[in-house]
Design an enzyme around this catalytic site. Structure first.
Site, mmCIF file in Angstrom:
data_model
loop_
_atom_site.group_PDB
_atom_site.id
_atom_site.type_symbol
_atom_site.label_atom_id
_atom_site.label_comp_id
_atom_site.label_asym_id
_atom_site.label_seq_id
_atom_site.Cartn_x
_atom_site.Cartn_y
_atom_site.Cartn_z
ATOM 1 C CD GLU A 165 -8.388 0.795 7.904
ATOM 2 O OE1 GLU A 165 -8.249 -0.186 8.657
ATOM 3 O OE2 GLU A 165 -7.819 1.878 8.096
ATOM 4 C CG ASP A 197 -0.267 -0.456 2.500
ATOM 5 O OD1 ASP A 197 0.968 -0.331 2.594
ATOM 6 O OD2 ASP A 197 -0.970 -0.945 3.396
ATOM 7 C CG HIS A 218 -5.540 -2.415 8.994
ATOM 8 N ND1 HIS A 218 -5.537 -1.044 9.173
ATOM 9 C CD2 HIS A 218 -4.254 -2.808 9.238
ATOM 10 C CE1 HIS A 218 -4.317 -0.649 9.477
ATOM 11 N NE2 HIS A 218 -3.524 -1.691 9.531
ATOM 12 C CG ASN A 224 -8.532 -1.595 12.131
ATOM 13 O OD1 ASN A 224 -7.557 -2.227 11.752
ATOM 14 N ND2 ASN A 224 -9.034 -0.574 11.450
HETATM 15 P P1 PGA Z 1 2.399 -1.491 12.690
HETATM 16 O O1 PGA Z 1 1.325 -1.600 11.546
HETATM 17 O O2 PGA Z 1 3.439 -2.500 12.398
HETATM 18 O O3 PGA Z 1 2.918 -0.085 12.609
HETATM 19 O O4 PGA Z 1 1.692 -1.780 13.973
HETATM 20 C C1 PGA Z 1 0.872 -2.860 11.162
HETATM 21 C C2 PGA Z 1 -0.329 -2.716 10.262
HETATM 22 O O5 PGA Z 1 -1.067 -1.734 10.399
HETATM 23 O O6 PGA Z 1 -0.538 -3.593 9.417
#
Ligand code: PGA
Length: 238
Positions: free
Chosen positions: A138, A63, A133, A131
């Site tokens: 999302e 992404d 994702h 959450n």
């Molecule tokens: P993070 O993000 O490693 O910064 O916790 C992981 C994600 O959102 O997939």
């Protein structure tokens, strides 16, 4: 899903890096799906120290934020160069991320075409959001979706604001590989560390399967290695 739990985040990061290294050693022309985020920093640090050539690999990142160009310090283009690509021998024209600039719908469509041309991905690396994702898919995202423009949830904006001066600086939208594209990968390695991820890991692995938890889609995939530290695994009934 196949779970491996380590005492420390560092041990989990090294193990996940070893899985990627093994894939590339076995198949030097592997197509690897790369991920960003705080969790992956230790993994990239470990991987770039390993004696592995990425020269023939091709990489597709999950992404990019809409509105951030490759030189913006918080863009994922910049993250990947800074933490990994500038330190390995991958060919510049084998590096792919969705463009954060220009028309986001066109950027998504162009990325989807590239994935169709060079995919499927041999090994997809994933983190998980608080959450649930995966990528920037999302809660509510369709399990068969392709690359798309998505609005970031309030939870994600709050979680990612730690990388920006303040919350208002976090882009509201992103272009993300869809869950359908992620599920097409031959193998998936999901790395999660810390107590902040324990609920999401539990929901992914043991909760109901549905759009409210994008990571629960991974239970329909035949080859998922979930690599955790003890804190992230704390709520599992393993
Ligand atoms: P993070 O993000 O490693 O910064 O916790 C992981 C994600 O959102 O997939």
């Amino acid at each position: 899903m196949n779970f491996t739990v380590f005492d420390t985040p560092n041990a989990a990061e090294i193990y996940a890096a070893e899985l990627i290294a093994a894939q590339v050693q076995l198949q030097p022309e592997s197509v690897i799906g790369w991920a960003t985020g705080g969790t992956m920093l230790g993994l990239y640090d470990a991987l770039r120290r390993m004696d592995v050539s990425f020269k023939q690999t091709r990489g597709f990142n999950l992404d990019e934020y809409v509105g951030l160009g490759p030189d913006h310090p918080q863009s994922y283009h910049h993250y990947m160069r800074n933490h990994f690509f500038d330190h390995i021998d991958i060919a510049a024209d084998h590096i792919h991320l969705p463009s954060g600039l220009g028309n986001p719908q066109e950027s998504a469509a162009q990325y989807e075409r590239l994935l169709a041309q060079y995919g499927p991905i041999d090994l997809q690396l994933l983190g998980i959001g608080q959450n649930g994702h995966i990528g920037f898919n999302e809660p509510g995202a369709a399990f068969d979706g392709g690359t798309q423009v998505t609005a970031l949830s309030d939870t994600t904006i709050a979680a990612n604001s730690r990388f920006f001066d303040d919350k208002t600086q976090v882009p509201k939208d992103a272009v993300t590989m869809g869950i359908g594209a992620i599920l097409k990968a031959r193998k998936i390695v999901l790395l999660a560390c810390g107590s902040v991820k324990a609920d999401a890991v539990k929901a992914m692995a043991e909760g109901p399967i549905g759009r409210f938890c994008p990571a629960s889609s991974l239970r329909g995939h035949p080859n998922v290695a979930v690599v955790l530290d003890q804190a992230a695994a704390a709520h599992l009934s393993l």
